[in-house]
Motif scaffolding. Structure first.
Motif, PDB file in Angstrom:
ATOM      1  N   ILE D 152      39.121  17.618  37.288  1.00  0.00           N
ATOM      2  CA  ILE D 152      37.712  17.535  36.907  1.00  0.00           C
ATOM      3  C   ILE D 152      37.010  16.491  37.770  1.00  0.00           C
ATOM      4  O   ILE D 152      35.944  16.746  38.338  1.00  0.00           O
ATOM      5  CB  ILE D 152      37.571  17.166  35.412  1.00  0.00           C
ATOM      6  CG1 ILE D 152      38.086  18.301  34.545  1.00  0.00           C
ATOM      7  CG2 ILE D 152      36.121  16.857  35.082  1.00  0.00           C
ATOM      8  CD1 ILE D 152      38.024  18.006  33.059  1.00  0.00           C
ATOM      9  N   LEU D 153      37.658  15.336  37.876  1.00  0.00           N
ATOM     10  CA  LEU D 153      37.038  14.250  38.636  1.00  0.00           C
ATOM     11  C   LEU D 153      36.764  14.664  40.072  1.00  0.00           C
ATOM     12  O   LEU D 153      35.689  14.445  40.609  1.00  0.00           O
ATOM     13  CB  LEU D 153      37.958  13.018  38.635  1.00  0.00           C
ATOM     14  CG  LEU D 153      37.791  12.079  37.463  1.00  0.00           C
ATOM     15  CD1 LEU D 153      38.605  10.823  37.675  1.00  0.00           C
ATOM     16  CD2 LEU D 153      36.305  11.708  37.326  1.00  0.00           C
ATOM     17  N   ALA D 156      35.062  18.881  40.077  1.00  0.00           N
ATOM     18  CA  ALA D 156      33.849  19.132  39.311  1.00  0.00           C
ATOM     19  C   ALA D 156      32.844  17.999  39.487  1.00  0.00           C
ATOM     20  O   ALA D 156      31.668  18.236  39.703  1.00  0.00           O
ATOM     21  CB  ALA D 156      34.187  19.327  37.841  1.00  0.00           C
ATOM     22  N   VAL D 157      33.334  16.757  39.438  1.00  0.00           N
ATOM     23  CA  VAL D 157      32.391  15.648  39.467  1.00  0.00           C
ATOM     24  C   VAL D 157      32.044  15.273  40.904  1.00  0.00           C
ATOM     25  O   VAL D 157      30.885  15.302  41.301  1.00  0.00           O
ATOM     26  CB  VAL D 157      32.954  14.435  38.704  1.00  0.00           C
ATOM     27  CG1 VAL D 157      31.976  13.280  38.782  1.00  0.00           C
ATOM     28  CG2 VAL D 157      33.210  14.820  37.258  1.00  0.00           C
ATOM     29  N   GLU D 158      33.080  14.966  41.683  1.00  0.00           N
ATOM     30  CA  GLU D 158      32.794  14.493  43.045  1.00  0.00           C
ATOM     31  C   GLU D 158      32.256  15.614  43.926  1.00  0.00           C
ATOM     32  O   GLU D 158      31.256  15.472  44.603  1.00  0.00           O
ATOM     33  CB  GLU D 158      34.050  13.886  43.667  1.00  0.00           C
ATOM     34  CG  GLU D 158      34.511  12.594  43.002  1.00  0.00           C
ATOM     35  CD  GLU D 158      33.443  11.504  43.026  1.00  0.00           C
ATOM     36  OE1 GLU D 158      32.625  11.502  43.978  1.00  0.00           O
ATOM     37  OE2 GLU D 158      33.407  10.677  42.097  1.00  0.00           O
ATOM     38  N   VAL D 164      32.570  21.381  34.765  1.00  0.00           N
ATOM     39  CA  VAL D 164      33.542  20.442  34.230  1.00  0.00           C
ATOM     40  C   VAL D 164      34.432  21.110  33.185  1.00  0.00           C
ATOM     41  O   VAL D 164      35.634  20.948  33.185  1.00  0.00           O
ATOM     42  CB  VAL D 164      32.816  19.230  33.604  1.00  0.00           C
ATOM     43  CG1 VAL D 164      33.784  18.366  32.820  1.00  0.00           C
ATOM     44  CG2 VAL D 164      32.129  18.421  34.700  1.00  0.00           C
TER      45      VAL D 164
END
Ligand code: ATP
Ligand code: ATP
Ligand code: MG
Ligand code: MG
Lengths: 498, 322, 281, 308, 324
Positions: D152-153, D156-158, D164
């Motif tokens: 996810i990190l 999806a996030v970075e 997410v």
């Protein structure tokens, strides 16, 4: 076209049936309207009721209803609805809310009268509770058990399109809605066309969703993520006074807590300020009594307030005969001061519990933590014998919660402290049934509250704030949030910015 | 010039030398028996000739192998692959495990002829059936569609032979082709192989540890002991007048018809393992005629007798010693 | 004896050497935690909470200001302890059940194996979750759940070993000289079945560490303030964005240890030449 | 093959009976009365008795089992106590998500795992073999919730490539599938590699070399085919793992599915759901092994003939 | 045969043994008869050889002899006692007197046992205790008797060659001073030079200790050399019992077997009698003579009627058309 998310404790509410439900999530208020709403200052505002009045003896209440209100299925809302509605509570878990109403009289189409068994100064508060959302009688009777699961029909600004328990609820705008309360600028219909309310159990996932735009609004924000969210330009964090208290009940019937000095020592060992500051970054407030600070009954005599006082705690333990042993744990008659500290799973609980554990250790009480899932912990309490300390929380905006948790009628659970002494019962009776006016009720409850504090039946810990956050890229919400929580009155004014 | 000539072949696996200066040759229409006890290097020789040493991490350290004028020791793998199955075919020891258990036996014979003769599927099948008929496999069409586990051991070995013949090879290396089979079946298989040599003019290298098989089937025989040649020569010579004490002892280990009770003694001692080969003549610890030079000097080959037997012994037995 | 030689050659092998070193480190940490850890594992310092790695706290501190390095070192004791004890128990019980089933055969075998097959076919995490729901959370429950979760695996493995060994000539030879059942089981079957089961057990320790961590993630493993790697990660999840080291280091500890167990197990399997015997069915 | 199929099908009957009995029994060992959970807020003993009778919780266990089994055969798993819906419909609502996640993860594990295993074997002992096998081992040795969070990190996030969490779009499946699948990749690759190495040692493979086939023909045409036999079995068995074992992943990615349904039911002591989920998983496992065995039989004539 | 000492040490009386194979739980259950109605006396002090093709039931017969398998039909008498009638403890005691040497020396010793443990195991099993010194001494003597260096006692099986292991097997069989030793292809996996050693050892032991052997082999040459009587088996049944090695064979199968054996003499090459037809499956045993499908003398009667083993003098043959 907006996605909201509920987290943690709101996840997994099994239905949108306000009458029988014991857990309802935040989307509930978008589907069902109540007769009344309570504002941040605890004042009452009409929603489906336009006005109400009480006879001086408190034995009759008359409500005028809003005209022109219809349910999502087109059925009209009127006095008959109320006549049908109130008796539906009989036999349900929520029956106590209307327990004092003896009979409902239809005066005319839009006027309804409650004939009371006994005066109930708390009636307005109860009617403003989220369990008092009014369902459509026809749909309710047709669907039976399935109401709130396969369909939920109310008069609210949104219709339930679909509901997958534990996952999501899709709400579509009720275009006929024009009966918003005076807590919102927009009286209806709502500005956002569709709202999907997702349930996300894992806090960090929910946070990341908000951050990446997967979710536009988070109903409750874990304080851990506050600094990070505040730094985010496109995210607005809003705080409204909390409705929750985290506390440590102390079982007064089990050794060593049969000794009030030991109870007091345990209570004074808890460092509310440190928890508030370190674990919650100064958000919310340290709790020093059992009630949330917006309640009048929480303004107690400072002498009985329970606040961190390690010296007093240690002195009390010394007095009680517990002397410091070689490993720092106190001993008496060769017995170690070792107690059980229960908690429920969930990061927040565990964290507070761990902090409390360390603080107890500092005064010489060794507490062994056991983490339970919520349903088995209640089963354990019901055994009444084993538990000693626990970390728990409740969310309620009325002083009658003291009755719920400390009345001798409910030993074990919910009276986890097992407090059952005549004086407390007497004060309880005064507070619960003898007051005729609001002020009288406040005074009685305050006395009851102070007595409970003086018995060290619990230690207050922390009063969380109600925090929600939304993405300003997507949403625009009023600057000031009215009401005790983020509910339909605010969402009515919310709009999608692009 | 012989079809196959192995000259002073030495082979090692890893750091362990396993074959040491092994020599023999083989002509078309001839059956050469390669005998020796377990671990003497028979299969290793077969593997070397097939060019499959790399599979087990082995390599030729000295000597030459010539096949029909081609130097096999330096032949690159792709060229070797063309040779394999097409000109040199292998029949392995255990028919139970040498067929792919999840393919029909027919498909496995077909595969060989398609690979080497470039036949179409139908033509390959026809050819397979033809080969099966030649090997007197009853109900060839039905058997063609069966899986290995549905056939008896003798039948499987015939399938393996058919597979070997599919490429129409010049040389067949049969590594103990009958060890896993019953006596009555063994006789048939050896008979089939000998017939093939006679009918097709093939060369057959018949690896075995059974002196009976050698006596009945081979023209010439090469005896290995502990990775070295002991004696090579015409089969009649070897049996009638063994020059190497080992050959003689080996023949003596097989009970003959009417042999008197108590006269079978075996060879004292044990076959040495590759990690502890004795110095000098490797047979000397078990040899009744060992002299001091046997302990130190590796015997060189010497040609003995009218048949042209080559014997690796410092003190070969006198002719007529039997 | 032969096992010792195998152990030695596994340690000497290229995969075995580094993994053995890592395992030795983890085991040392577990055993000598009180001497190795720079701070007591439960000493809170709320003023120094969530600090980045520094000279004073090599791996930083957690949300209560506890030294992460100390907690990871003690966590080795808890995580390895639970995994090793419960898998040992599982191996022992599985060994007995599998040996009985394999030796007796017949309906005893059928019933035992039917139950084993059913539990075997459910993911261990589910078995563990259901069992913990029965037993209540805690380290001992997690241990029991791990023990039961892996039981079927060892029972089946032992059984297949015993059945294969029953066909060995030396077992028949033992019977032919007049041995009774107990003698055959205790002297011939079980000792020879042991090696693969123990190696499988060793590999399962790796899985058990992960299982314990996952239970810890759900808050069902070690209870605070006792640190297990899983419990450490569970509380670190909340910090994942602000203080990634709180979850990163315990995660690494698990990953590295489990990889080392697997690699060393592999090396051991090769050294013992039992890869075939570890296969079931 | 047909005979084998029938026999294999019949074999499922006792397995099903044992499995359902175990599932039924386990659930009744769970303490914490579901009625207690329904009566969270003060209520009368009458109401309690009424509910107990309604859900048949007062009858002897054996009777409850009989009644339950009979209903199961009629496709009725009862109504959820807390969620007040037919368990069948709850399962049906969640099953597609489990199947999608499980199926794709399985497909991912199988395709990538087999490919890596085969390549590693073909280039045995090369740097490729060693490094790739060690790297994928990590997929199986890292707790998968951790892997999920990292995914996810990173993705999806970075990078913002995928959502997410959730299950609203197809691309939300990518990260969960990868997370669940990576563990499987390691397993499948290792099984494939081990099976291929073992097959490569067999006599018949040696004979294929002797026949003049090239290494590639041998490895792809024969060795891999054999190695697929154990892989197919494992894949069959793993259906249970990916359908039910994805609990943690469903939790991390806030996805619906049988696993998360089961977890919430366990927390709320909702017996019928617990039973239904476990039963479903059991059936999935049974069918998985059935499919695995049938695929094996289709590939291996010896199994069809009962020779193995 | 009148002398009580010459009463047979072992008697097979109409012994049959069935095995059932089932495919899975619901698979077809098929029964095969591995040994089919064998009636046979094993005379004391003699070597009785049993030959036959792979799978004809030789090993099963050996196991039946020692009651390692129970007969499905019939009885096995050892020293006049029906083994099936013995209690387990009594049977274990009886086992002291009858021992077995196995075909595969490689797997016949527990790899975790030292050689001493292996040869001393019989004593341990029968509760015969030794002081360490006595034990050492006893093991050494046993190993010596089997022609092994006593120093090997400290070794483990993997350090020994096949021939050595087989000798350990023999030493173990001799430990309890049995009367009867069943040898199930004891040299089949050994090299010829070692095989000859072992046979010589067995012959020596027999003459020294007065043992009785039941010697099972597929090697006709060896059996003819080593044995006093030869029993020929085909598909589970004894088809011919030759009273001596040079007795003329009368069963067509025995002849085929004799002729298939390769003589180690290149001067006496001969053509192979080629058998056609397949060995019938033991699962679907034909009603008549089992060999009929491959026999060149087979008549209609052979397919229909099962020949019984008829004894003429000491020679017995089961054939409708015996050779002369
Ligand atoms: N792959 C291998 N790696 C190492 N050593 C090997 C290998 N294969 C064979 N050897 C060794 O090579 C020597 C010769 O083996 P080879 O298989 O050629 O013997 P053989 O004469 O065929 O014996 P057998 O009659 O048992 O088949 C033996 O000492 C054996 O241990
Ligand atoms: N335990 C068993 N279960 C089932 N079938 C068996 C068993 N033991 C032997 N058989 C079958 O009985 C038949 C006879 O086997 P046995 O081992 O007695 O033959 P054999 O003559 O000793 O053969 P070989 O020469 O190959 O050792 C074979 O078909 C075999 O498959
Ligand atoms: Mg060989
Ligand atoms: Mg046998």
């Amino acid at each position: 076209e907006a996605t909201f998310a509920v987290t943690a404790r709101e996840v997994g509410a099994p239905s949108y049936n306000p009458i029988t439900g014991t857990r309802l999530n935040s989307a509930n208020s978008l589907i069902f309207d109540r007769l009344l709403l309570q504002d941040t200052d605890q004042s009452f505002h009409g929603a489906l009721a336009t006005s109400w009045e009480q006879t001086p003896d408190g034995m009759q209440w008359t409500f005028k209803l809003k005209p022109g209100v219809t349910f999502h299925d087109g059925e009209p809302f009127n006095a008959k609805t109320i006549e049908w509605w109130i008796p539906k509570f009989a036999g349900t878990e929520n029956a106590y809310m209307v327990a004092n109403i003896d009979k409902v009289e239809v005066v005319d189409d839009l006027t309804v009268r409650f004939l009371m068994k006994a005066p109930d100064p708390n009636l307005l508060f109860n009617l403003a509770s989220s369990f008092m959302g009014i369902p459509a009688p026809k749909a309710y009777d047709e669907l039976g058990d399935k109401f709130g699961v396969t369909a939920a029909v109310g008069t609210g600004p949104y219709k339930m399109q679909s509901f997958t328990v534990g996952q999501s609820t899709v709400l579509v705008r009720n275009d006929a809605y024009t009966w918003g309360s005076d807590l919102s600028v927009n009286r209806g219909p709502a500005k956002i066309k569709t709202i999907t309310v997702r349930e996300i159990a894992e806090d960090s996932t929910a946070f990341l969703e908000l951050q990446t735009g997967g979710v536009d609004l988070l109903y409750t924000v874990p304080t851990d993520f506050l600094p990070r969210l505040k730094a985010e330009k496109s995210i607005k964090v809003m705080m409204i006074p909390g409705t929750e208290i985290v506390y440590m009940p102390i079982n007064v019937t089990v050794e060593p807590f049969t000794d009030i000095k030991v109870r007091a020592a345990a209570a004074y060992a808890v460092n509310q300020k440190a928890i508030w500051q370190t674990l919650y970054g100064g958000v919310g407030a340290p709790a020093n009594s059992f009630l949330i600070s917006s309640l009048q009954e929480s303004r107690i005599d400072p002498k009985v307030a329970i606040a961190y006082d390690p010296d007093r705690s240690k002195k009390l333990l010394d007095e009680a005969g517990w002397t410091v042993g070689p490993d720092g744990v106190r001993v008496k008659n060769g017995q170690k001061l070792q107690v059980k500290l229960w908690t429920s799973n969930g990061t927040e609980f565990k964290r507070i519990t761990e902090a409390v554990q360390a603080q107890l250790k500092d005064v010489g009480i060794q507490a062994d933590i056991t983490v339970f899932d919520p349903s088995s912990i209640n089963a354990q309490y019901k055994k009444k014998t084993e538990h000693q300390l626990a970390v728990r929380s409740y969310s309620w905006t009325n002083a009658d919660i003291i009755d719920w948790f400390f009345s001798g009628k409910r030993l074990g659970y919910p009276n986890v402290s097992m407090l059952n002494d005549p004086k407390a019962e007497e004060l309880n009776d005064l507070a619960m049934t003898k007051a005729r006016t609001w002020d009288e009720r406040v005074a009685n409850f305050k006395a009851y509250h102070e007595y409970i504090l003086s018995q060290y039946a619990f230690a207050p810990i922390y009063e969380p704030a109600n925090i929600f956050a939304y993405s300003t890229r997507k949403l625009k919400l009023p600057e000031v949030v009215r009401g005790t929580r983020l509910t339909s009155q605010t969402i009515l004014d919310a709009e999608v910015t692009k | 010039m012989s079809l196959l000539a192995v000259d002073d072949l030495s082979v090692s696996i890893g750091m362990v030398p396993l074959l040491d200066r092994v020599s023999f040759s083989l002509d078309r229409g001839e059956v050469l028996g390669l005998v020796g006890e377990s671990g003497s290097g028979k299969s290793l020789t077969a593997m070397t000739l097939m060019g499959l040493l790399p599979l087990i991490g082995g390599r030729i350290t000295a000597g030459r192998v010539r096949f029909d004028g081609i130097d096999l020791t330096t032949l690159p793998e792709p060229a070797y692959r063309d040779l394999r199955g097409q000109r040199i075919a292998l029949i392995s020891q255990n028919p139970m495990t040498s067929l792919d258990p999840i393919l029909t036996v027919g498909a496995q014979i077909d595969q060989a002829s398609r690979l080497h003769a470039g036949l179409s599927a139908a033509a390959a099948r026809a050819r397979s059936l033809d080969l099966m008929h030649q090997l007197r496999i009853p109900e060839a069409v039905a058997i063609h569609g069966q899986y290995p586990h549905q056939l008896s051991g003798g039948m499987k070995q015939r399938i393996v032979i058919a597979m070997a013949l599919a490429g129409d090879p010049d040389l067949i290396i049969a590594d103990e082709p009958t060890t896993a089979l019953d006596v009555t079946i063994q006789a048939q298989i050896i008979q089939i192989l000998c017939d093939l040599v006679a009918e097709r003019g093939l060369a057959l290298l018949l690896i075995t540890h059974d002196m009976g098989v050698v006596a009945q089937a081979c023209h010439r025989v090469s005896v290995l002991y502990a990775g070295r040649g002991a004696e090579t020569g015409p089969v009649h010579d070897i049996f009638a007048r063994p020059r190497h004490p080992y050959t003689k002892a080996l023949i003596g280990c097989i009970p003959r018809e009417g042999q008197a009770p108590g006269t079978l003694v075996g060879i004292p001692g044990m076959v040495p393992t590759a990690f502890a080969y004795p110095k000098g003549c490797r047979y000397h610890p078990r040899c009744t005629a060992a002299a001091p030079d046997c302990r130190t000097e590796v015997p060189a080959g010497s040609i003995q007798g009218v048949g042209g037997s080559i014997v690796f012994c410092h003190h070969p037995l006198e002719v007529g010693h039997v | 004896m032969a096992a010792l030689t195998a152990l030695r050659s596994a340690i000497a092998s290229p995969r075995g050497a580094p993994s053995a070193a890592i395992l030795a480190l983890a085991v040392t940490a577990a055993i000598a935690a009180p001497w190795l850890a720079p701070y007591p594992y439960a000493a809170q310092n709320l003023a120094g909470a969530v600090m980045e790695p520094s000279a004073a706290h090599l791996l930083g501190t957690d949300e209560f200001g506890r030294d992460l390095l100390s907690r990871i070192i003690y966590g080795a004791r808890v995580s390895l302890g639970v995994a090793v004890t419960s898998i040992s128990l599982s191996v022992m019980i599985g060994l007995v059940l599998g040996a009985v089933a394999g030796y007796l055969g017949g309906w005893v075998d059928r019933v035992l194996m039917a139950v084993a097959d059913v539990t075997w076919s459910f993911p261990e995490i589910l078995i563990a979750l259901v069992l913990i729901a029965i037993l209540g959370p805690g380290l001992s429950s997690a241990g029991i759940a791990i023990t039961i979760g892996y039981l079927a695996q060892f029972a089946r493995l032992t059984r297949s070993q015993i059945i294969a060994l029953k066909r060995e000539t030396y077992v028949e030879a033992a019977v032919s000289i007049g041995s009774g059942h107990m003698h055959v089981l205790a002297r011939h079957l079980i000792p020879n079945a042991l090696t693969p089961v123990i190696v499988a057990g060793m590999l399962a320790v790796g899985d058990a560490i992960i299982l314990e961590a996952t239970l810890g993630f759900f808050g069902l493993g070690a209870q605070p303030p006792l640190p297990s790697w899983g419990a450490l990660m569970s509380s670190g999840v909340a910090q994942i964005y602000l203080a990634p080291w709180v979850i990163l280091f315990p995660g690494l500890a698990i990953a590295v240890t489990v990889i080392a167990i697997n690699l060393f197990g592999d090396a051991l399997i090769d050294a013992l030449a039992i890869r075939n015997r570890l296969k079931e069915r | 093959m047909f005979g084998y199929f029938i026999r294999r099908l019949l074999l499922l009957i006792p397995v099903f009976l044992v499995m359902s009995a175990v599932v039924f029994a386990i659930v009744h060992l769970v303490p914490g009365d579901p009625i207690d959970n329904m009566l969270q807020i003060g209520s009368s003993p009458e109401r309690r008795a009424e509910l107990t009778a309604k859900f048949g919780l007062d009858r002897p266990l054996v009777v409850q089992y009989g009644v339950w089994l009979d209903r199961v055969f009629h496709g009725d798993l009862g109504d959820a106590i807390i969620l007040k819906q037919p368990v069948v419909s709850l399962i049906l609502a969640n099953l597609p998500h489990s199947l999608a996640l499980g199926g794709l993860a399985l497909a991912f594990s199988a395709s990538v795992g087999i490919a890596i295993g085969a390549l590693a074997t073909f280039f045995r002992d090369s740097w490729f073999d060693r490094s790739v096998m060690t790297i994928i081992l990590m997929g199986a040795t890292v707790p998968n919730f951790w892997l999920g969070l990292l995914m996810i990190l990173v993705f999806a996030v970075e990078l913002g490539w995928f959502p997410v969490s959730g299950a609203r779009s197809a691309d939300a499946l990518v990260l969960p599938v990868l997370t669940v699948g990576l563990g499987g990749v390691a397993l499948i690759a290792r099984v494939t590699r081990a099976a291929m190495l073992e097959t490569a040692r067999q006599d018949f493979v040696f004979m294929l070399h002797a026949k003049g086939l090239s290494k590639r023909q041998i490895y792809l045409g024969h060795v891999l085919r054999h190695a697929l036999l154990p892989v197919v079995t494992i894949l069959g068995l793993k259906i249970g793992w990916v359908v039910g074992g994805a609990v943690t992943i469903e939790y991390v990615f806030a996805r619906p599915g049988l696993g998360s349904l089961l977890i919430s039911a366990l927390n709320q002591r909702d017996y019928p759901i617990i039973q239904g989920c476990l039963l479903m998983l059991g059936i999935a496992v049974m069918l998985g092994t059935l499919v695995g065995d049938l695929a094996q039989a289709a590939m291996d004539p010896r199994i069809r003939d009962g020779m193995r | 045969m009148s002398d009580p000492m010459s009463a047979p040490i072992l008697r097979f009386d109409g012994v049959s043994r069935d095995f059932s194979a089932q495919n899975g739980f619901f698979g077809r259950k098929r029964t095969m008869r591995a040994v089919d109605g064998v009636t046979l006396d094993i005379p004391r002090g003699k070597v009785t050889g049993v030959v036959g093709e792979s799978g004809c039931g030789k090993s099963t017969l050996a196991r039946l002899a020692l009651h390692l398998l129970k007969p499905s039909i019939g009885h096995v008498y050892f020293e006049g006692n029906d083994l099936a009638g013995l209690k387990p403890a009594a049977l274990r005691r009886q086992r002291r007197h009858m021992q077995m040497v196995f075909q595969d020396p490689y797997s016949s010793i527990n790899p975790r046992f030292s050689i001493r443990d292996a040869v001393m195991e019989p004593f341990q099993v029968h509760g015969i205790r030794h002081t360490p010194a006595e034990g050492k001494e006893r093991a050494a003597r046993l190993l010596e008797m089997a022609g092994l260096d006593p120093q090997l006692a400290e070794h483990y099986p993997h350090q020994l060659s096949g021939g050595q292991k087989q000798r350990v097997g023999i030493a173990r069989a001799l430990a309890l001073e049995p009367n009867l030793i069943v040898l199930d292809e004891p040299t089949a996996s050994l090299d010829v030079s070692i095989q000859a050693q072992i046979i010589a050892l067995l012959a020596d032991l027999k003459s020294r200790l007065g043992l009785t052997y039941l010697f099972i082999s597929h090697d006709l040459g060896l059996v003819r050399y080593f044995c006093d009587r030869i029993v020929v088996m085909y598909l589970g049944a004894a088809v011919e019992i030759l009273p001596s090695t040079d007795a003329p064979h009368r069963h067509p199968y025995t002849r085929t077997l004799m002729e298939s054996a390769f003589l180690p003499d290149p001067e006496r090459r001969r053509a192979v009698t080629r058998l056609t037809g397949e060995i019938p499956s033991a699962f679907e045993r034909p009603p008549g003579c089992a060999f009929a499908t491959r026999c060149s003398f087979a008549s209609g009667r052979c397919y229909a009627e099962k020949p019984v083993l008829l004894t003429t003098g000491r020679h017995a043959v089961a054939c409708h058309h015996p050779l002369d």
